[in-house]
Motif scaffolding. Structure first.
Motif, mmCIF file in Angstrom:
data_model
loop_
_atom_site.group_PDB
_atom_site.id
_atom_site.type_symbol
_atom_site.label_atom_id
_atom_site.label_comp_id
_atom_site.label_asym_id
_atom_site.label_seq_id
_atom_site.Cartn_x
_atom_site.Cartn_y
_atom_site.Cartn_z
ATOM 1 N N LEU A 43 0.795 -1.224 0.000
ATOM 2 C CA LEU A 43 0.000 0.000 0.000
ATOM 3 C C LEU A 43 0.829 1.276 0.000
ATOM 4 N N PHE A 44 2.106 1.178 0.394
ATOM 5 C CA PHE A 44 2.877 2.402 0.557
ATOM 6 C C PHE A 44 4.121 2.467 -0.330
ATOM 7 N N LEU A 45 5.125 1.654 -0.075
ATOM 8 C CA LEU A 45 6.397 1.818 -0.768
ATOM 9 C C LEU A 45 6.276 1.645 -2.278
ATOM 10 N N HIS A 46 5.685 0.542 -2.725
ATOM 11 C CA HIS A 46 5.609 0.290 -4.171
ATOM 12 C C HIS A 46 4.788 1.348 -4.914
ATOM 13 N N PRO A 47 3.552 1.688 -4.472
ATOM 14 C CA PRO A 47 2.815 2.753 -5.177
ATOM 15 C C PRO A 47 3.540 4.098 -5.145
ATOM 16 N N PHE A 48 4.163 4.405 -4.010
ATOM 17 C CA PHE A 48 4.860 5.679 -3.859
ATOM 18 C C PHE A 48 5.988 5.807 -4.877
ATOM 19 N N ILE A 49 6.712 4.735 -5.108
ATOM 20 C CA ILE A 49 7.843 4.764 -6.033
ATOM 21 C C ILE A 49 7.391 4.612 -7.478
ATOM 22 N N ARG A 50 6.570 3.602 -7.736
ATOM 23 C CA ARG A 50 6.227 3.243 -9.113
ATOM 24 C C ARG A 50 5.149 4.123 -9.725
ATOM 25 N N LYS A 51 4.151 4.501 -8.948
ATOM 26 C CA LYS A 51 3.032 5.258 -9.498
ATOM 27 C C LYS A 51 3.195 6.763 -9.322
ATOM 28 N N PHE A 52 3.828 7.184 -8.205
ATOM 29 C CA PHE A 52 3.905 8.615 -7.898
ATOM 30 C C PHE A 52 5.333 9.166 -7.942
ATOM 31 N N ASP A 53 6.288 8.327 -8.281
ATOM 32 C CA ASP A 53 7.663 8.761 -8.508
ATOM 33 C C ASP A 53 8.205 9.614 -7.347
ATOM 34 N N HIS A 54 8.007 9.117 -6.122
ATOM 35 C CA HIS A 54 8.516 9.763 -4.904
ATOM 36 C C HIS A 54 7.888 11.135 -4.633
ATOM 37 N N ASP A 55 6.730 11.416 -5.214
ATOM 38 C CA ASP A 55 6.052 12.691 -4.989
ATOM 39 C C ASP A 55 5.123 12.548 -3.775
ATOM 40 N N TYR A 56 5.566 13.072 -2.626
ATOM 41 C CA TYR A 56 4.807 12.928 -1.376
ATOM 42 C C TYR A 56 3.418 13.557 -1.485
ATOM 43 N N LEU A 57 3.363 14.780 -1.974
ATOM 44 C CA LEU A 57 2.097 15.505 -2.030
ATOM 45 C C LEU A 57 1.093 14.791 -2.926
ATOM 46 N N ALA A 58 1.550 14.343 -4.105
ATOM 47 C CA ALA A 58 0.642 13.659 -5.032
ATOM 48 C C ALA A 58 0.111 12.371 -4.409
#
Length: 451
Positions: A43-58
């Protein structure tokens, strides 16, 4: 020369004892296997990296609009799944806070002793391990344990204020910031709101200024409003009804209350929870002593019932007997099989109510009918209500045991309160404290071998 307790002087709380607890907590956190299991990666690491490219706000805006209002909490979850050193250090600090703060909430700073800290730590390590790694170490701790710990931190300035001790601007600021985090979780947000309202009425009753509480009420109310307005909560609710509890919306209001009530008390009293057993056993022993002291007072019997009933029903060997097996089969996905027109189906709720209200009445009895008994009664009722609200969520079963952490914390406060305020011999208090520490140390060692 002052007496010693487990090798430390029984004086005012020693900073070295707190340092020792921090090192123990660091060992505990260091043993945690941060392998990205369960929600940590999914729910966190993989989507954050792969889908949102480390964009916290998005990432956080997407979660707020499609899944969860825990934006403050999830920011730290993202940090934890990426930077394991940060998580281990922060978790160690918050573990230490969870261990050390309960005595300070109940007593004035100068009255807290090393023995109080040791007993508080022992009670804490009787908590189930699932409170820390049920959905992955980082996700579970940031969403539940850190919320619990920072909830204690947030109420520390209020406790000092109620104890008529000076509160520094730094402590007050840290308390408010901690409340921002803690109130971002739905259960703690409602729990904090309830306590703040009680404190507000108390101050009004005492004809004292309420200005100290107003910033807390504003922060807490704003957080609850932030939760209520989150589109993601509504979307998540609809999806989880379909997935976990397809006919949840067809349940009546009373049925949902009963679902939360029976599921909460069943787990507390019938599932061999060591923390709860310690509290009920302590109450049993105190009530037994008071029973003979007051020439067989009938009220004293009520204090013995919770441990006797819950102990008998939770014993694995007795759970196989026809009578108790039949009773346990009356619990189901909807809480119990209760039907208004069939009195025999009321039995599970009646037994649970006898246990709960016997415990509640016994608190007044053990404290000699002193108005101070309102405090542990408040803890007991709050401990039930903070988990009962899960009866209004379709994830009541999917959320499993981690939603009980606030209830267990409040039971721990009840134990500490009774240990401090019930009148019994000093040596007896020392023996109870020593036994509690032994149990807690054993649980900690067991946790390290099962992590």
């Amino acid at each position: 020369m002052k007496k010693r307790f487990l090798g430390v002087r029984e004086g005012i709380a020693n900073p070295l004892v707190l340092l020792l607890f921090f090192l123990i907590c660091l060992v505990f956190s260091s043993y945690a296997q941060l392998n990205g299991a369960k929600d940590d990666n999914f729910l966190f690491l993989h989507p954050f990296i792969r889908k949102f490219d480390h964009d916290y706000l998005a990432f956080l805006l997407h979660r707020y609009s499609t899944w969860s209002s825990r934006s403050v909490i999830e920011l730290f979850t993202l940090l934890g799944v990426q930077f394991h050193v940060f998580w281990r250090l922060a978790n160690s600090v918050l573990l230490t806070c969870a261990i050390a703060l309960p005595p300070y909430l109940l007593k004035k700073n100068r009255a807290v002793k090393n023995v109080d800290l040791c007993v508080s730590a022992a009670l804490f390590f009787t908590f189930p391990l699932t409170f820390f790694n049920e959905t992955g170490w980082v996700a579970t701790t940031t969403n539940y344990f850190w919320v619990y710990s920072l909830g204690l931190v947030s109420f520390y300035p209020i406790a000092k204020f109620l104890h008529r001790e000076p509160v520094s601007k730094f402590a007050y600021g840290v308390g408010l910031l901690s409340l921002v985090y803690a109130s971002n979780q739905e259960q703690m947000g409602l729990l904090a709101f309830g306590f703040l309202i009680v404190f507000l009425f108390y101050l009004l009753y005492q004809k004292k200024s309420v200005l100290f509480l107003l910033p807390y009420l504003i922060v807490n109310s704003a957080s609850l409003l932030f939760i209520a307005l989150a589109g993601g909560n509504k979307t998540r609710y609809a999806r989880e009804v379909r997935h976990w509890f397809s006919d949840f919306d067809q349940l009546s209001l009373l049925r949902k209350v009963e679902l939360g009530y029976s599921s909460t008390l069943r787990h507390l009293f019938f599932d061999q929870q060591l923390t709860i057993l310690l509290v009920t056993f302590f109450v049993f022993c105190l009530a037994l002593a008071k029973f003979f002291e007051r020439k067989h007072s009938a009220v004293g019997i009520l204090g013995m019932l919770p441990f006797i009933l819950s102990g008998l029903i939770s014993l694995p060997s007795l759970q196989k007997t026809p009578l108790i097996a039949k009773l346990l089969l009356m619990f189901n996905h909807y809480g119990t099989v209760i039907k208004i027109h069939q009195p025999t189906t009321w039995i599970p709720d009646l037994i649970l109510s006898v246990i709960f209200f016997s415990l509640l009445v016994s608190l007044v009895y053990l404290l000699d009918y002193d108005p101070i008994s309102v405090v542990p009664i408040l803890f007991l009722v709050a401990g039930l209500c903070v988990r009962l609200v899960m009866g209004f969520s379709p994830t009541i079963w999917a959320s499993a045991t981690r939603t009980y952490i606030f209830t267990f914390g409040l039971f721990s406060l009840i134990y500490l309160f009774l240990l401090e305020y019930v009148n019994f011999g000093k040596n007896t208090r020392r023996y109870v404290s020593f036994l509690t520490v032994l149990i807690g140390a054993g649980c900690y060692i067991h946790l390290l071998f099962t992590m």
